[in-house]
Scaffold this active site. Structure first.
Site, PDB file in Angstrom:
ATOM      1  N   THR A  12      28.567 -38.328  12.627  1.00  0.00           N
ATOM      2  CA  THR A  12      28.614 -37.155  11.741  1.00  0.00           C
ATOM      3  C   THR A  12      29.689 -36.144  12.121  1.00  0.00           C
ATOM      4  O   THR A  12      29.904 -35.184  11.382  1.00  0.00           O
ATOM      5  CB  THR A  12      27.248 -36.440  11.712  1.00  0.00           C
ATOM      6  OG1 THR A  12      26.836 -36.227  13.072  1.00  0.00           O
ATOM      7  CG2 THR A  12      26.200 -37.250  10.977  1.00  0.00           C
ATOM      8  N   SER A 141      33.669 -40.696  29.801  1.00  0.00           N
ATOM      9  CA  SER A 141      34.374 -39.418  29.883  1.00  0.00           C
ATOM     10  C   SER A 141      35.101 -39.340  31.219  1.00  0.00           C
ATOM     11  O   SER A 141      34.745 -40.045  32.165  1.00  0.00           O
ATOM     12  CB  SER A 141      33.363 -38.268  29.807  1.00  0.00           C
ATOM     13  OG  SER A 141      33.973 -37.032  30.087  1.00  0.00           O
ATOM     14  N   TYR A 154      25.609 -33.352  33.131  1.00  0.00           N
ATOM     15  CA  TYR A 154      26.463 -34.052  32.155  1.00  0.00           C
ATOM     16  C   TYR A 154      27.308 -35.101  32.886  1.00  0.00           C
ATOM     17  O   TYR A 154      27.402 -36.260  32.453  1.00  0.00           O
ATOM     18  CB  TYR A 154      27.355 -33.058  31.390  1.00  0.00           C
ATOM     19  CG  TYR A 154      28.281 -33.761  30.419  1.00  0.00           C
ATOM     20  CD1 TYR A 154      27.778 -34.405  29.293  1.00  0.00           C
ATOM     21  CD2 TYR A 154      29.666 -33.817  30.652  1.00  0.00           C
ATOM     22  CE1 TYR A 154      28.625 -35.086  28.408  1.00  0.00           C
ATOM     23  CE2 TYR A 154      30.511 -34.494  29.774  1.00  0.00           C
ATOM     24  CZ  TYR A 154      29.979 -35.120  28.660  1.00  0.00           C
ATOM     25  OH  TYR A 154      30.817 -35.801  27.794  1.00  0.00           O
ATOM     26  N   PHE A 191      32.155 -30.749  20.369  1.00  0.00           N
ATOM     27  CA  PHE A 191      31.545 -30.920  21.689  1.00  0.00           C
ATOM     28  C   PHE A 191      31.257 -29.575  22.388  1.00  0.00           C
ATOM     29  O   PHE A 191      30.151 -29.348  22.881  1.00  0.00           O
ATOM     30  CB  PHE A 191      32.483 -31.785  22.554  1.00  0.00           C
ATOM     31  CG  PHE A 191      32.030 -31.983  23.969  1.00  0.00           C
ATOM     32  CD1 PHE A 191      31.144 -33.003  24.288  1.00  0.00           C
ATOM     33  CD2 PHE A 191      32.489 -31.171  24.988  1.00  0.00           C
ATOM     34  CE1 PHE A 191      30.710 -33.191  25.597  1.00  0.00           C
ATOM     35  CE2 PHE A 191      32.075 -31.353  26.301  1.00  0.00           C
ATOM     36  CZ  PHE A 191      31.182 -32.364  26.597  1.00  0.00           C
TER      37      PHE A 191
HETATM   38  P1  NDP Z   1      30.660 -33.998  18.606  1.00  0.00           P
HETATM   39  O1  NDP Z   1      29.673 -32.959  18.979  1.00  0.00           O
HETATM   40  O2  NDP Z   1      31.710 -33.651  17.607  1.00  0.00           O
HETATM   41  O3  NDP Z   1      29.918 -35.346  18.138  1.00  0.00           O
HETATM   42  C1  NDP Z   1      28.773 -35.798  18.762  1.00  0.00           C
HETATM   43  C2  NDP Z   1      28.075 -36.782  17.836  1.00  0.00           C
HETATM   44  O4  NDP Z   1      26.894 -37.294  18.504  1.00  0.00           O
HETATM   45  C3  NDP Z   1      27.612 -36.144  16.559  1.00  0.00           C
HETATM   46  O5  NDP Z   1      27.881 -37.016  15.471  1.00  0.00           O
HETATM   47  C4  NDP Z   1      26.112 -35.992  16.747  1.00  0.00           C
HETATM   48  O6  NDP Z   1      25.479 -36.115  15.479  1.00  0.00           O
HETATM   49  C5  NDP Z   1      25.801 -37.216  17.609  1.00  0.00           C
HETATM   50  N1  NDP Z   1      24.552 -37.100  18.340  1.00  0.00           N
HETATM   51  C6  NDP Z   1      24.239 -36.213  19.313  1.00  0.00           C
HETATM   52  N2  NDP Z   1      22.968 -36.388  19.712  1.00  0.00           N
HETATM   53  C7  NDP Z   1      22.473 -37.426  18.977  1.00  0.00           C
HETATM   54  C8  NDP Z   1      21.204 -38.077  18.911  1.00  0.00           C
HETATM   55  N3  NDP Z   1      20.202 -37.692  19.708  1.00  0.00           N
HETATM   56  N4  NDP Z   1      21.037 -39.094  18.048  1.00  0.00           N
HETATM   57  C9  NDP Z   1      22.064 -39.490  17.232  1.00  0.00           C
HETATM   58  N5  NDP Z   1      23.271 -38.904  17.248  1.00  0.00           N
HETATM   59  C10 NDP Z   1      23.471 -37.876  18.105  1.00  0.00           C
HETATM   60  O7  NDP Z   1      31.357 -34.420  19.980  1.00  0.00           O
HETATM   61  P2  NDP Z   1      32.396 -35.577  20.347  1.00  0.00           P
HETATM   62  O8  NDP Z   1      32.847 -36.297  19.164  1.00  0.00           O
HETATM   63  O9  NDP Z   1      33.403 -34.960  21.228  1.00  0.00           O
HETATM   64  O10 NDP Z   1      31.453 -36.497  21.260  1.00  0.00           O
HETATM   65  C11 NDP Z   1      31.324 -37.885  21.079  1.00  0.00           C
HETATM   66  C12 NDP Z   1      31.190 -38.546  22.441  1.00  0.00           C
HETATM   67  O11 NDP Z   1      32.396 -38.331  23.190  1.00  0.00           O
HETATM   68  C13 NDP Z   1      30.054 -38.003  23.304  1.00  0.00           C
HETATM   69  O12 NDP Z   1      29.434 -39.097  23.949  1.00  0.00           O
HETATM   70  C14 NDP Z   1      30.786 -37.128  24.326  1.00  0.00           C
HETATM   71  O13 NDP Z   1      30.070 -37.018  25.519  1.00  0.00           O
HETATM   72  C15 NDP Z   1      32.069 -37.908  24.491  1.00  0.00           C
HETATM   73  N6  NDP Z   1      33.201 -37.190  25.041  1.00  0.00           N
HETATM   74  C16 NDP Z   1      33.687 -36.063  24.433  1.00  0.00           C
HETATM   75  C17 NDP Z   1      34.773 -35.426  24.979  1.00  0.00           C
HETATM   76  C18 NDP Z   1      35.313 -34.162  24.409  1.00  0.00           C
HETATM   77  O14 NDP Z   1      36.076 -33.460  25.107  1.00  0.00           O
HETATM   78  N7  NDP Z   1      35.013 -33.816  23.166  1.00  0.00           N
HETATM   79  C19 NDP Z   1      35.456 -35.928  26.175  1.00  0.00           C
HETATM   80  C20 NDP Z   1      34.852 -37.095  26.740  1.00  0.00           C
HETATM   81  C21 NDP Z   1      33.785 -37.711  26.167  1.00  0.00           C
HETATM   82  P3  NDP Z   1      24.162 -35.340  14.993  1.00  0.00           P
HETATM   83  O15 NDP Z   1      24.186 -33.976  15.589  1.00  0.00           O
HETATM   84  O16 NDP Z   1      24.283 -35.372  13.510  1.00  0.00           O
HETATM   85  O17 NDP Z   1      23.042 -36.193  15.486  1.00  0.00           O
HETATM   86  C1  8X3 Z   2      33.696 -34.079  27.877  1.00  0.00           C
HETATM   87  C2  8X3 Z   2      34.939 -33.510  28.431  1.00  0.00           C
HETATM   88  O1  8X3 Z   2      35.990 -32.034  30.152  1.00  0.00           O
HETATM   89  O2  8X3 Z   2      33.724 -31.497  29.529  1.00  0.00           O
HETATM   90  O3  8X3 Z   2      33.305 -35.265  28.467  1.00  0.00           O
HETATM   91  O4  8X3 Z   2      34.166 -33.415  30.867  1.00  0.00           O
HETATM   92  S1  8X3 Z   2      34.682 -32.568  29.809  1.00  0.00           S
END
Ligand code: NDP
Ligand code: 8X3
Length: 253
Positions: A12, A141, A154, A191
């Site tokens: 999403t 990550s 985390y 995030f």
């Molecule tokens: P967003 O917050 O934009 O997206 C997170 C997604 O996860 C949303 O679609 C959310 O949808 C979904 N989600 C969260 N909890 C649940 C749940 N319990 N069940 C189903 N869906 C869930 O963040 P990102 O796109 O950045 O994050 C995606 C992944 O990347 C994560 O695993 C994050 O840890 C990882 N990541 C992100 C980084 C960053 O800097 N942004 C760096 C490294 C890793 P909804 O709320 O609709 O359920």
């Molecule tokens: C999400 C990015 O920098 O918070 O995994 O670790 S950071």
């Protein structure tokens, strides 16, 4: 040619949404999971219209293993032929020292990032095994490679994803299933808004003064891994913004 199916959790927003768009462009049918119904339905309709594919939107919380199992096992058999699973749903809640951490936040991160990923992987890997092929992409990550101050729980969940990625590759090797970790540094998505519980101003400061990664950059890396020839597996990719040297060192103007 029969079209392939990709199963993407957390579709999403952010990385999951970018990934859904990229796989749709490549002609995949999609199973998309997220909790926010309106967003999931809007994205699904958009991708179906724009790319002439079929989308199965599933409003699910990956923490709820009973609901997951009922809904996923109830899918028509043709939807269980999944070529690619992207374990992307995940989040951080809070950024506090261990003595001040909120234990509910800890539960949420552990239940989503670790247990949710496990529940989905067990079900979908059992669909891939009879096909003797498949590809699981685990979104880890830099926080799974390094620990940073106040990142404690985390970082622990993402270190667990790192370990699970290796373990899954070993266990699924006899079944011809590829397993890849994609480990991003800072990506500007929702995030930080989620980490700071809706405080958008605080979230913006995380990405100020340098050029962060965009969700599309990570989707491109995932596609690179998925599009390798059958005999090639990318085990692990660590992708950082050029301005970020480590979890704690970023060159900001
Ligand atoms: P967003 O917050 O934009 O997206 C997170 C997604 O996860 C949303 O679609 C959310 O949808 C979904 N989600 C969260 N909890 C649940 C749940 N319990 N069940 C189903 N869906 C869930 O963040 P990102 O796109 O950045 O994050 C995606 C992944 O990347 C994560 O695993 C994050 O840890 C990882 N990541 C992100 C980084 C960053 O800097 N942004 C760096 C490294 C890793 P909804 O709320 O609709 O359920
Ligand atoms: C999400 C990015 O920098 O918070 O995994 O670790 S950071």
């Amino acid at each position: 040619m029969e079209s392939k199916t990709a199963f993407i959790t957390g579709a999403t927003s952010g990385i999951g949404e970018a990934c859904a768009t990229l796989f749709a462009q490549q002609g995949y049918q999609l199973i998309l999971v997220g909790r926010r119904t309106e967003r999931l339905e809007k994205l699904s309709r958009y991708l179906e219209d724009k790319y002439a594919i079929t989308v199965m939107p599933l409003v699910l919380d990956v923490r709820n293993k009973t609901q997951l199992s009922t809904v996923l096992e109830g899918l028509p058999e043709e939807w269980k032929k999944v070529a690619v699973l992207v374990n992307n749903a995940g989040l951080s809640q809070g950024l506090d020292p261990i003595d001040k951490g909120n234990t509910d936040d800890w539960d949420t991160m552990i239940d989503t990032n670790m247990k949710g990923l496990l529940y989905v992987s067990k079900i979908v890997s059992n669909w891939m095994i009879p096909e003797k092929k498949g590809h699981i992409i685990n979104i880890g990550s830099i926080a799974g490679k390094e620990v940073y101050p106040n990142g404690n729980v985390y970082c622990a969940t993402k270190h667990a994803v790192d370990a699970l990625n290796i373990g899954m590759r070993m266990d699924l090797l006899p079944h011809g299933i590829k397993v890849t970790a994609i480990n991003p540094g800072m990506v500007e998505t929702e995030f930080s808004i989620v980490r700071f519980k809706g405080d958008e101003d605080r979230a913006k400061t995380v990405y100020q003064g340098f050029e962060p990664l965009m969700a599309q950059d990570i989707a491109d890396a995932i596609w690179f891994a998925v599009s390798r020839p059958a005999h090639v597996n990318i085990n692990d990719m660590l992708i950082m913004p050029t301005a970020q040297a480590s979890a704690t060192i970023t060159l900001k103007k």
